[in-house]
Design an enzyme around this catalytic site. Structure first.
Site, PDB file in Angstrom:
ATOM      1  N   ASP A  16     -18.077 -33.760  -3.782  1.00 48.66           N
ATOM      2  CA  ASP A  16     -17.557 -32.938  -2.684  1.00 48.66           C
ATOM      3  C   ASP A  16     -17.037 -33.827  -1.552  1.00 48.66           C
ATOM      4  O   ASP A  16     -17.535 -34.932  -1.344  1.00 48.66           O
ATOM      5  CB  ASP A  16     -18.685 -32.022  -2.178  1.00 48.66           C
ATOM      6  CG  ASP A  16     -18.143 -30.887  -1.327  1.00 48.66           C
ATOM      7  OD1 ASP A  16     -16.925 -30.615  -1.385  1.00 48.66           O
ATOM      8  OD2 ASP A  16     -18.929 -30.273  -0.598  1.00 48.66           O
ATOM      9  N   HIS A  33      -7.898 -35.686  -3.289  1.00 43.39           N
ATOM     10  CA  HIS A  33      -8.230 -35.605  -4.713  1.00 43.39           C
ATOM     11  C   HIS A  33      -7.746 -36.859  -5.451  1.00 43.39           C
ATOM     12  O   HIS A  33      -8.413 -37.338  -6.370  1.00 43.39           O
ATOM     13  CB  HIS A  33      -7.643 -34.334  -5.328  1.00 43.39           C
ATOM     14  CG  HIS A  33      -8.184 -33.077  -4.698  1.00 43.39           C
ATOM     15  ND1 HIS A  33      -9.538 -32.855  -4.534  1.00 43.39           N
ATOM     16  CD2 HIS A  33      -7.567 -31.990  -4.175  1.00 43.39           C
ATOM     17  CE1 HIS A  33      -9.727 -31.684  -3.940  1.00 43.39           C
ATOM     18  NE2 HIS A  33      -8.546 -31.151  -3.703  1.00 43.39           N
ATOM     19  N   LEU A 127     -22.413 -44.376 -23.180  1.00 46.28           N
ATOM     20  CA  LEU A 127     -22.468 -43.438 -22.044  1.00 46.28           C
ATOM     21  C   LEU A 127     -21.736 -42.158 -22.443  1.00 46.28           C
ATOM     22  O   LEU A 127     -20.643 -42.233 -23.003  1.00 46.28           O
ATOM     23  CB  LEU A 127     -21.766 -44.053 -20.824  1.00 46.28           C
ATOM     24  CG  LEU A 127     -21.579 -43.137 -19.602  1.00 46.28           C
ATOM     25  CD1 LEU A 127     -22.909 -42.902 -18.884  1.00 46.28           C
ATOM     26  CD2 LEU A 127     -20.573 -43.744 -18.609  1.00 46.28           C
ATOM     27  N   ARG A 183     -25.091 -34.978  -4.593  1.00 46.90           N
ATOM     28  CA  ARG A 183     -23.963 -34.246  -4.014  1.00 46.90           C
ATOM     29  C   ARG A 183     -23.438 -35.032  -2.835  1.00 46.90           C
ATOM     30  O   ARG A 183     -24.183 -35.311  -1.875  1.00 46.90           O
ATOM     31  CB  ARG A 183     -24.368 -32.844  -3.570  1.00 46.90           C
ATOM     32  CG  ARG A 183     -23.166 -32.081  -2.999  1.00 46.90           C
ATOM     33  CD  ARG A 183     -23.454 -30.651  -2.614  1.00 46.90           C
ATOM     34  NE  ARG A 183     -22.199 -30.009  -2.262  1.00 46.90           N
ATOM     35  CZ  ARG A 183     -21.811 -28.807  -2.607  1.00 46.90           C
ATOM     36  NH1 ARG A 183     -22.603 -28.052  -3.339  1.00 46.90           N
ATOM     37  NH2 ARG A 183     -20.646 -28.315  -2.233  1.00 46.90           N
TER      38      ARG A 183
HETATM   39  C1  FPP Z   1     -14.448 -30.972  -4.066  1.00 46.99           C
HETATM   40  O1  FPP Z   1     -13.970 -31.451  -2.838  1.00 46.99           O
HETATM   41  C2  FPP Z   1     -13.672 -31.577  -5.141  1.00 46.99           C
HETATM   42  C3  FPP Z   1     -12.941 -30.874  -6.045  1.00 46.99           C
HETATM   43  C4  FPP Z   1     -12.850 -29.405  -6.067  1.00 46.99           C
HETATM   44  C5  FPP Z   1     -12.107 -31.555  -7.044  1.00 46.99           C
HETATM   45  C6  FPP Z   1     -12.706 -32.772  -7.666  1.00 46.99           C
HETATM   46  C7  FPP Z   1     -11.610 -33.550  -8.283  1.00 46.99           C
HETATM   47  C8  FPP Z   1     -11.542 -34.898  -8.300  1.00 46.99           C
HETATM   48  C9  FPP Z   1     -12.593 -35.775  -7.803  1.00 46.99           C
HETATM   49  C10 FPP Z   1     -10.327 -35.601  -8.833  1.00 46.99           C
HETATM   50  C11 FPP Z   1     -10.071 -35.464 -10.278  1.00 46.99           C
HETATM   51  C12 FPP Z   1     -11.282 -35.604 -11.119  1.00 46.99           C
HETATM   52  C13 FPP Z   1     -11.379 -36.459 -12.167  1.00 46.99           C
HETATM   53  C14 FPP Z   1     -12.584 -36.396 -13.035  1.00 46.99           C
HETATM   54  C15 FPP Z   1     -10.373 -37.463 -12.506  1.00 46.99           C
HETATM   55  P1  FPP Z   1     -13.348 -30.411  -1.794  1.00 46.99           P
HETATM   56  O2  FPP Z   1     -11.881 -30.375  -2.004  1.00 46.99           O
HETATM   57  O3  FPP Z   1     -14.033 -29.093  -1.924  1.00 46.99           O
HETATM   58  O4  FPP Z   1     -13.696 -31.120  -0.457  1.00 46.99           O
HETATM   59  P2  FPP Z   1     -13.976 -30.394   0.936  1.00 46.99           P
HETATM   60  O5  FPP Z   1     -15.327 -29.741   0.819  1.00 46.99           O
HETATM   61  O6  FPP Z   1     -13.977 -31.530   1.890  1.00 46.99           O
HETATM   62  O7  FPP Z   1     -12.874 -29.416   1.172  1.00 46.99           O
END
Ligand code: FPP
Length: 250
Positions: A16, A33, A127, A183
């Site tokens: 997150d 992202h 892994l 988290r």
């Molecule tokens: C949550 O942060 C994150 C996500 C919904 C997307 C996770 C995706 C990645 C880490 C990139 C692609 C993944 C891989 C495995 C290559 P948020 O956007 O909810 O953050 P915020 O709470 O600050 O808004």
């Protein structure tokens, strides 16, 4: 002690904070992202050097479909690119890559990339890297309950409920109990992630945003885990194995 001589752990991570990391820098959320995908690479590299057998990453929740289409497309594209670019390295490093979650709502090209990666890395024994995509733990539990009832109605021998969750055809192999749930991003909730599997997990919340996460942060979370005493409802630590101060009773 070498990693292979230690009990091997299942670490799950709610990644997150990508969006906030980007917003704090005046960047579009999609940039968060992109940086988050780099953090995934660092963490997988670090996990290979630690006594971790399973790494399950929450990449897209079933609730995330509510986000703006452009942001979703950016995440789906990053997942696709990650699979295409990292599969060879997974094969070379003994990483078995698999995906849990619904597959019927994913774009065809992403689905094809998932299946190709899973096939190519199937023999990886060092892994298991599990990506949760369009994943909802409640959905997995409800599906297991339905299969449980169907088996009963057909008079078939019934599997244990936990087995039904682990063997869900969307789960692609056993997920198994989580030892440590991390988290990032400062929030302190489970967000419908591996609810059954985290029954006895130790939980580490960190304020660090996911794009700032890396090997040192993972190692720190493991150090915290090692200092916890795991009693599994009893009054004594069950076992002071090298990884974690106790082990779940058989
Ligand atoms: C949550 O942060 C994150 C996500 C919904 C997307 C996770 C995706 C990645 C880490 C990139 C692609 C993944 C891989 C495995 C290559 P948020 O956007 O909810 O953050 P915020 O709470 O600050 O808004």
């Amino acid at each position: 002690m070498s990693p292979s001589s230690q009990r091997r752990l299942h670490v799950a991570i709610i990644m997150d904070g990508n969006g906030r990391w980007a917003e704090q820098r005046g960047l579009p959320r999609s940039a968060g992202h992109v940086a988050g995908a780099q953090a995934v690479k660092r963490v997988v590299r670090a996990a290979l050097a630690l006594p971790i057998s399973d790494l399950t990453l929450f990449a897209l929740s079933s609730e995330n479909w509510r986000r703006p289409r452009a942001e979703l497309d950016a995440i789906l594209e990053l997942l696709h690119r990650y699979l295409e670019s990292q599969t060879a390295s997974c094969v070379a490093n003994g990483v078995r890559l698999c995906v849990i979650g619904r597959r019927d709502r994913l774009p065809c090209e992403l689905l094809a990339a998932i299946e190709a990666s899973e096939r190519a890395t199937a023999s990886g024994g060092r892994l298991t890297l599990r990506l949760a995509i369009d994943y909802s733990s409640r959905d997995a539990i409800v599906r297991a309950a339905r299969r449980f009832n169907v088996q009963a109605a057909l008079g078939e021998p019934r599997d244990g409920f936990g087995q039904l969750i682990a063997h869900d055809d969307r789960m692609n192999g056993d997920v198994g109990d989580v030892d440590l749930l991390v988290r990032s991003g400062g929030e302190q909730r489970l967000s419908d992630f591996l609810l059954w599997e985290c029954a006895w997990a130790e939980i580490v919340f960190t304020r660090r945003m996911w794009p700032e996460f890396g090997g040192a942060a993972l190692k720190h979370a493991l150090d915290v885990f090692h200092r916890r005493e795991r009693r599994f409802g009893g009054i004594d630590a069950v076992d002071s194995a090298a990884s974690g101060r106790s082990r779940r009773p058989a």
